[in-house]
Write a protein that holds these residues in place. Sequence first.
Motif, short mmCIF file in Angstrom:
data_model
loop_
_atom_site.label_atom_id
_atom_site.label_comp_id
_atom_site.label_asym_id
_atom_site.label_seq_id
_atom_site.Cartn_x
_atom_site.Cartn_y
_atom_site.Cartn_z
N HIS A 38 8.39 8.31 -0.07
CA HIS A 38 7.53 7.56 -0.97
C HIS A 38 7.75 8.07 -2.39
CE1 HIS A 38 5.33 6.93 2.85
NE2 HIS A 38 4.84 5.84 2.29
N LEU A 39 7.50 7.23 -3.36
CA LEU A 39 7.38 7.66 -4.74
C LEU A 39 5.91 7.93 -5.04
CD1 LEU A 39 9.88 5.16 -6.42
CD2 LEU A 39 10.27 7.56 -5.81
N SER A 40 5.64 8.60 -6.14
CA SER A 40 4.25 8.89 -6.50
C SER A 40 4.04 8.66 -7.99
CB SER A 40 3.88 10.33 -6.16
OG SER A 40 2.52 10.59 -6.43
N GLY A 41 3.14 7.74 -8.31
CA GLY A 41 2.77 7.52 -9.69
C GLY A 41 3.71 6.65 -10.48
N THR A 42 4.74 6.12 -9.88
CA THR A 42 5.70 5.30 -10.63
C THR A 42 5.17 3.88 -10.79
OG1 THR A 42 6.87 4.69 -8.61
CG2 THR A 42 7.63 6.65 -9.76
N GLY A 43 5.88 3.11 -11.61
CA GLY A 43 5.50 1.72 -11.82
C GLY A 43 6.36 0.74 -11.06
N ILE A 44 7.28 1.26 -10.25
CA ILE A 44 8.13 0.42 -9.42
C ILE A 44 8.10 1.00 -8.01
CG2 ILE A 44 10.47 -0.46 -9.05
CD1 ILE A 44 10.95 -0.29 -12.02
N GLY A 45 8.13 0.14 -7.00
CA GLY A 45 7.89 0.58 -5.63
C GLY A 45 9.08 0.47 -4.71
N ASP A 46 10.02 1.41 -4.82
CA ASP A 46 11.07 1.54 -3.82
C ASP A 46 10.62 2.53 -2.75
OD1 ASP A 46 12.78 -0.20 -5.14
OD2 ASP A 46 14.49 1.15 -5.02
N LYS A 47 11.56 2.88 -1.88
CA LYS A 47 11.38 3.85 -0.80
C LYS A 47 10.52 3.26 0.32
CE LYS A 47 13.43 6.98 -1.08
NZ LYS A 47 14.88 7.10 -0.79
N ILE A 54 0.36 -2.82 3.69
CA ILE A 54 1.00 -4.07 3.30
C ILE A 54 0.87 -4.18 1.79
CG2 ILE A 54 0.63 -6.58 3.26
CD1 ILE A 54 2.13 -5.95 5.66
N THR A 55 1.98 -4.33 1.10
CA THR A 55 1.93 -4.30 -0.36
C THR A 55 1.16 -5.48 -0.93
OG1 THR A 55 3.24 -4.12 -2.38
CG2 THR A 55 4.13 -5.51 -0.62
N GLU A 56 0.36 -5.19 -1.95
CA GLU A 56 -0.40 -6.23 -2.64
C GLU A 56 -0.07 -6.27 -4.13
OE1 GLU A 56 -2.33 -8.40 -1.25
OE2 GLU A 56 -2.41 -7.58 0.78
N GLY A 57 1.06 -5.66 -4.50
CA GLY A 57 1.47 -5.74 -5.90
C GLY A 57 1.63 -4.39 -6.55
N TRP A 58 1.49 -4.37 -7.88
CA TRP A 58 1.84 -3.23 -8.72
C TRP A 58 1.11 -1.95 -8.32
CZ3 TRP A 58 -0.65 -1.10 -13.44
CH2 TRP A 58 0.22 -0.27 -14.18
N ASP A 59 -0.17 -2.07 -8.01
CA ASP A 59 -0.95 -0.87 -7.70
C ASP A 59 -0.63 -0.29 -6.33
OD1 ASP A 59 -2.30 -0.45 -10.08
OD2 ASP A 59 -3.85 -1.92 -9.60
N TRP A 60 0.28 -0.90 -5.60
CA TRP A 60 0.71 -0.40 -4.29
C TRP A 60 2.11 0.25 -4.38
CZ3 TRP A 60 -3.23 -3.56 -4.72
CH2 TRP A 60 -4.21 -3.60 -3.74
N CYS A 61 2.51 0.65 -5.59
CA CYS A 61 3.87 1.18 -5.77
C CYS A 61 4.17 2.39 -4.89
CB CYS A 61 4.08 1.58 -7.23
SG CYS A 61 4.32 0.18 -8.34
N SER A 62 3.17 3.19 -4.60
CA SER A 62 3.40 4.37 -3.76
C SER A 62 3.33 4.02 -2.28
CB SER A 62 2.37 5.45 -4.06
OG SER A 62 1.10 5.08 -3.54
N GLY A 63 2.99 2.78 -1.97
CA GLY A 63 2.79 2.37 -0.59
C GLY A 63 1.37 2.50 -0.11
N TYR A 64 0.47 3.00 -0.97
CA TYR A 64 -0.91 3.27 -0.56
C TYR A 64 -1.83 2.97 -1.72
CZ TYR A 64 -4.95 6.02 1.16
OH TYR A 64 -6.20 6.43 1.59
N SER A 98 -5.62 7.66 -6.15
CA SER A 98 -5.13 6.62 -5.23
C SER A 98 -5.80 5.27 -5.48
CB SER A 98 -5.35 7.05 -3.78
OG SER A 98 -6.73 7.17 -3.48
N ALA A 99 -6.82 5.24 -6.31
CA ALA A 99 -7.44 3.98 -6.73
C ALA A 99 -6.98 3.67 -8.15
CB ALA A 99 -8.96 4.07 -6.64
N GLY A 100 -7.48 2.58 -8.72
CA GLY A 100 -7.10 2.22 -10.08
C GLY A 100 -5.60 2.06 -10.20
N HIS A 101 -5.05 2.62 -11.29
CA HIS A 101 -3.62 2.52 -11.55
C HIS A 101 -2.89 3.85 -11.34
CE1 HIS A 101 -4.50 -1.40 -12.99
NE2 HIS A 101 -4.89 -1.07 -14.20
N GLY A 102 -3.46 4.78 -10.57
CA GLY A 102 -2.85 6.09 -10.41
C GLY A 102 -1.55 6.08 -9.65
N HIS A 103 -1.46 5.20 -8.63
CA HIS A 103 -0.21 5.02 -7.87
C HIS A 103 0.27 6.30 -7.18
CE1 HIS A 103 1.08 1.35 -10.58
NE2 HIS A 103 -0.14 1.21 -10.05
N VAL A 104 -0.63 7.20 -6.79
CA VAL A 104 -0.18 8.45 -6.20
C VAL A 104 0.18 8.28 -4.73
CG1 VAL A 104 -1.55 9.85 -7.79
CG2 VAL A 104 -2.50 9.24 -5.56
N PHE A 105 1.07 9.12 -4.26
CA PHE A 105 1.41 9.21 -2.85
C PHE A 105 0.28 9.92 -2.11
CE2 PHE A 105 3.03 12.41 0.22
CZ PHE A 105 3.27 11.56 1.29
#
Length: 757
Positions: free
Chosen positions: A90-99, A66-76, A42-49
């Motif tokens: 939520h998505l998990s680990g993706t590089g784009i943040g929908d849902k 509140i989204t702060e950019g690319w590393d918030w793709c999962s919402g967290y 959930s830190a770095g670039h993991g982007h996990v849900f």
Amino acid sequence: MFRHTLYGAFGIALLAGASTGCTPSSDTGRDLARYVDPTIGSAGHGHVFVGANVPFGGVQLGPTNITEGWDWCSGYHASDTTVIGFAHTHLSGTGIGDKGDILLMPLTGAVPMPVKAQTYLSTYSHANENAQAGYYRTHLDRYGVDAELTATPRTGFHRYTFPATDSARVLINLFDGIGWDAAKELRMVAVNDSTVEGYRLSKGWAPDDRVYFVAEFSRPFKSLTVYADTTLVPAANGKPEQTAVMPHSYGILDFGPMPEGGRIEARVGISGVSVSGAKVNLVTEAEGRSFDETRTAARQAWNDLLGHMSVETDDTARLRTFYTAVYHASFFPAIFNDVTGQYRGADGFLYEDTTDTYTIFSLWDTYRSANPLYTITAPERVGDFVNTFIRIFEQQGKVPVWHLAGNETDCMVGFGSVQVIADAILKGIPGFDVEKAYHAIVSYAKLDERGLKQIREKGYIPANGEWESVAKALEYCISDWSIAQVAKKLGKQEDYEYFIERSKNYRHYFDTTDRFMKGKLADGSWRTPFNPDYSTHRGDDFCEGNAWQYTWMVPHDFEGLFALFPSPEAAEAKLDSTFTVPYDGGPNASPDISGLIGQYAQGNEPNHSTIYAYAYLGKQWKTAKLARQIMDEFFTDAPDGLCGNEDAGQMSAWYVFNALGFYPANPANGAFVLGSPVFDKVTFPVSGGKTFTVIAENNGPQNIYIQSASLNGKPYTKAYITYRDIMDGGELKLAMGPQPNEAFGAAPEDRPRSVME
């Protein structure tokens, strides 16, 4: 009649049990979920849900920052301590943040005005956070509320414990999501004094994402007050556009006074089909079930899944890393149909079927490891995945590229679904029509899009006519090889000859002077200037990579690639250099290139088969050395324990395979290259009530090399094991040591090959 038992949607996933004919391992009754830490990655670039879900469930219920950019793709993101609500997708680990659809947020005191995420958000502390498999809890500092979450496949359960207040409220936010999509049409209405229903239609990565909901509350509310939002929001094309007035953007449910410790519980059913579908899902999966019962059932579902593998080791940190990886690899694909079998197709029409339909297919990533993993652990689920692909093909005219919420996003290069379907056919996975599946994958080659027309006409994609030309073409080579093997199995000789020849098109991109893959122009000359280090984020001849990394992206024919070098020794020297030459991606380097050893990038998918090329050269010990180094350095049990995007389970599946001691370097040839197992013993069920066991004798941090091996008590000298060997059950015993046995797997007949007979 469609099955709709409460957990029928995911009961076959990785489970030792009924439908797969597997026998439960000794770990089935253990609480292995205690080793799962959802915050890993959930830190770095993991982007996990991070939140509450069940294996392969359609609900991913968790906090949204509140989204702060690319590393918030999962919402967290672990660096953040804000929350705007608890969303059901939520998505998990993706590089784009929908849902981030259908957010609920408990409030106390006066309603903040204007009603927007930025005005009502709360902070929280990670010290007061509890994330487990199937359960999540946090404390909202601003409101003094404890929020707890759990889930079923299609229903989210909330439990909010309030301080003493004269105004307990729950906000329903339909306008805000993760931050990457734009609300198109929103609706919520109070059906009675304890039920709200509605929907959120949005446009983003998925151009037509539809989430319908029905929310039931444990206490009656006094009123529902709705608020509008007409602010500028980002559209799918990146340009702001004005939304229509949406009087149902935010809703405030007023529950009146609440004593200290008073609770409000909510059960929210969702559907991609309709409000009535959401209601049926809610009734089927939640009626009569308490929060605690549901939490217990969710944890048991995860324990059933995790208990599929009995692991023996004294290293508890490794256990946390491993079981969390199994957990992360089992989020997606996500169930997409209602319990009635109804779902929204890729053409926007409604369908009903007798087998489950799935969504969230990150196929450029997952065809490499995650999908081959499911062929071992959940073959009947793989049949449903393939059926989903066939339906998508019939509805949109091509097999999926990256499917999300019934939408084709066309994200990333290649058609990874071709490899997944071919692998299922070649392994004899049951549950789908083989001829229909074959027709679907063959048809991809007739498309005119994404450089395929140029492939048919010239044999390669000119770099001055199509961006990411090399990356696309190399992916097509893997797809074509996979189709060729299926054609051969089905006796379609003409197709075999056509596709096996196309699978060798990678040769067009190999420059024999400097031995790199590179872009070729329409006149046959190389694109210049050329720098093998440089990479851009989707703009040059490669996709999230450079020439060093893509030169080895030929896992279907390593032998043919090596033949382009002056000698095997020259190929090995070039491969060695990949791990020693320092990386410099240039001024526009892709952020996805991470987890570096020299030029090698574990943090992104194009390199995930590279270390196994050594075994094809007869140097399995070099594969073992790098496999252990990567596992030790780039996979840990810390929040930044992933070196790159999780990518819907691919990164974790890579680790799961390698921790077991083998890996599907070629994703569709039914062979697994031996590496360096990290556990003393692993046992898991296979077909017919049998088990397969891997024993690593004398294993340890220094004893990383295979000295000798036996399979079912007989000496075994091969540097690989086949799918057939595994599914037949038995015992693979590996004697480990601190120095390489360079003879192991070195003989030509013991090396892995593209085609395994």
